[in-house]
Enzyme design. Structure first.
Site, PDB file in Angstrom:
ATOM      1  N   HIS A 142       0.817  -1.211   0.000  1.00  0.00           N
ATOM      2  CA  HIS A 142       0.000   0.000   0.000  1.00  0.00           C
ATOM      3  C   HIS A 142       0.855   1.268   0.000  1.00  0.00           C
ATOM      4  CE1 HIS A 142      -3.074   2.811   1.912  1.00  0.00           C
ATOM      5  NE2 HIS A 142      -3.743   2.328   0.880  1.00  0.00           N
ATOM      6  N   HIS A 298      -7.776  12.518   2.415  1.00  0.00           N
ATOM      7  CA  HIS A 298      -7.082  11.245   2.238  1.00  0.00           C
ATOM      8  C   HIS A 298      -5.656  11.255   2.782  1.00  0.00           C
ATOM      9  CE1 HIS A 298      -5.490   7.826  -0.358  1.00  0.00           C
ATOM     10  NE2 HIS A 298      -6.605   7.312   0.123  1.00  0.00           N
TER      11      HIS A 298
END
Length: 397
Positions: A142, A298
C-alpha cells in the site's frame, strides 16, 4: 423499494446546471515548474511539497515521464495501487522500458475496486518486458513511492517521490493528498533497500529515516510515550494526527495514556474512529473532528510537538491493524523547517479551525456538526486551501 444503484446517480452530474455545482478551479504549480525546469534539477536543490488537488498532479506524471526519456536515467522503481484507466504513469513506464531503462513495478492486484484495471496494466507492462512483482506473501503493498536512479557527473544519484495517495491523476483531482519529492541520500538508500526487499529479498525491519510497516507500530508508540515523558517534565506535550481511520487498539490505548498524563491531542479522522474523546479521566484532552466536503480527505499526517524538536511524519498508513500488521506501508519525515511548518500551520491548524464542513465526535459516539459561534467568522478548510495553498519548495527564496 429494494437496493438503490447509487452509482447511477452520477448521471445527474452530467446535467448542464452550473448553479448546482461547485465552481471549477485550476490547480496551481510552483513557479519553477511553470518555467518547465527539469524536475531533476529542481529536486536536486530543493525538496518539493505539493498538496493535491490544490496543487496540480501533473508534476508527478512529469517526473515519471522525464525519467522515462532522460538518457541519464538508469532505472525506475515504483509501487502501484490504484492505477485507474488510461494511466499516463503506466504509459510512461512502458516508454521507459522501451528506451532501455530498468523498470521494476510493485503492482497490488488486490486494490479493492481496481482489480480489473490492475490486471490489465500488469499484463501490458509485462508484455514490454517490465519486471512486475505482485506482493510479498501475506502483505498488501500500500506504500506510495517512486525511485529514479540517475547517472550524473558526480556518480549514481537517487531521486524520490513519495506520497499519501495513488499514482492516479483522476483521484489526484478528487482526493486531498500530499506529494513529496526529495534527493535526500538517506531516504534514497531506504527506498532502494525497501524496493530490493519487495522485488526478491527478505524484508528489512529497520531503516535510516523511513518508518515501514509491518514494523511501524512500535516506532509510533515510542513517539507517543516520548510526548508523555516530555509533558511530565515540561508540561507542553502536544500531538496532532490526520488520517482516514483510527481503529488499532494499541495506538488508541497509548493515546488514552497520553491524555491521562495531560498531553493535548487533536485528531482529524475522516472515517472510522474507535477512540472516544472527552471521556472524564480517560480522554479529556483529546478532540476528534471529521471533515467531509468537496474533496475526499485522504492525507495521513502525524505531528509530534516534542518540545522545540517538532517531528512531522507523512505517508500511506492509517492507524488500523490491517495497515500496521498486514500491509507494506511507509511514513517519511518532513525535516525541512519551512515545509514542516507549512504542514503544521496551513494544513493541520487550518483544518482544526473548520466550522463549516467539520463534525466533532462526542464522548457518546455521536457526531455534531460544527457551526460558527455568534459573531465568529466562518472557515471552510477546503475553500481556504483553494484560495491560499501553493506548492512549496524547501528554499523560501
Amino acid at each position: 423499494n429494494g437496493p438503490l444503484g447509487l452509482a447511477d446517480l452520477m448521471e445527474l452530474t452530467r446535467l448542464d446546471r452550473p448553479a448546482l455545482k461547485y465552481p471549477p478551479f485550476l490547480p496551481t504549480l510552483p513557479a519553477p515548474l511553470n518555467n518547465k525546469e527539469s524536475m531533476f534539477d529542481l529536486i536536486r536543490w530543493n525538496d518539493l511539497l505539493l498538496y493535491h488537488p490544490y496543487d496540480s498532479f501533473n508534476p508527478v506524471v512529469d517526473f515519471v515521464r522525464e525519467a522515462a526519456n532522460d538518457p541519464d536515467v538508469l532505472a525506475i522503481k515504483i509501487t502501484l495501487y490504484r492505477v485507474g484507466s488510461n494511466s499516463p504513469i503506466v504509459q510512461a513506464l512502458k516508454e521507459a522500458q522501451e528506451n532501455g531503462k530498468q523498470v521494476a513495478v510493485l503492482l497490488e492486484l488486490k486494490a479493492r475496486f481496481d482489480e480489473e484495471n490492475n490486471i490489465v496494466w500488469a499484463r501490458a507492462l509485462e508484455d514490454v518486458g517490465v519486471h512486475v512483482r505482485y506482493a510479498v506473501i501475506g502483505l498488501k503493498t500500500h506504500a506510495k513511492m517512486c525511485l529514479v536512479i540517475r547517472k550524473e557527473a558526480d556518480g549514481i544519484q537517487r531521486y524520490m517521490h513519495m506520497g499519501t495517495g495513488n499514482y492516479n491523476p483522476l483521484t489526484g483531482r478528487l482526493y486531498t493528498d500530499l506529494s513529496f519529492f526529495t534527493y535526500d541520500p538517506a531516504i534514497g538508500a531506504d527506498c532502494s533497500d525497501l524496493f530490493n526487499a519487495l522485488t526478491g529479498y527478505s524484508l528489512k525491519t529497520t531503516y535510516r529515516k523511513l518508518l515501514v510497516a509491518p514494523w511501524m507500530r512500535q516506532a509510533l508508540l515510542q513517539r507517543i510515550e516520548r510526548e508523555i515523558r516530555r509533558h511530565e517534565k515540561h508540561g507542553d506535550g502536544y500531538m496532532a494526527f490526520k488520517m482516514n481511520s483510527l481503529v488499532d487498539p494499541q495506538c488508541i490505548q497509548a493515546l488514552y495514556r497520553a491524555s491521562q498524563a495531560g498531553v493535548k491531542i487533536d485528531l482529524q479522522v475522516r472515517g472510522i474512529c474507535c477512540l472516544r474523546p472527552g471521556v472524564p479521566g480517560v480522554s479529556e484532552t483529546i478532540s476528534v473532528t471529521s471533515i467531509v466536503g468537496r474533496f475526499l480527505e485522504h492525507a495521513r499526517i502525524y505531528y509530534f510537538c516534542n518540545g522545540e524538536e517538532h517531528e512531522v511524519l507523512v505517508g500511506s498508513a492509517d492507524l488500523m491493524q490491517r495497515n500496521l500488521d498486514r500491509r507494506v506501508e511507509i511514513l517519511f519525515p518532513i525535516q525541512n523547517t519551512h515545509l514542516r511548518d507549512r504542514i503544521i500551520h496551513d494544513i493541520l491548524a487550518i483544518h482544526q479551525q473548520d466550522n463549516v464542513q467539520a463534525r466533532r465526535l462526542l464522548p457518546d459516539g455521536r457526531y455534531e456538526r460544527l457551526t460558527p459561534s455568534e459573531g465568529a467568522a466562518t472557515l471552510s478548510s477546503q475553500s481556504w486551501q483553494l484560495t491560499n495553498w501553493r506548492g512549496q519548495l524547501s528554499s523560501t527564496a
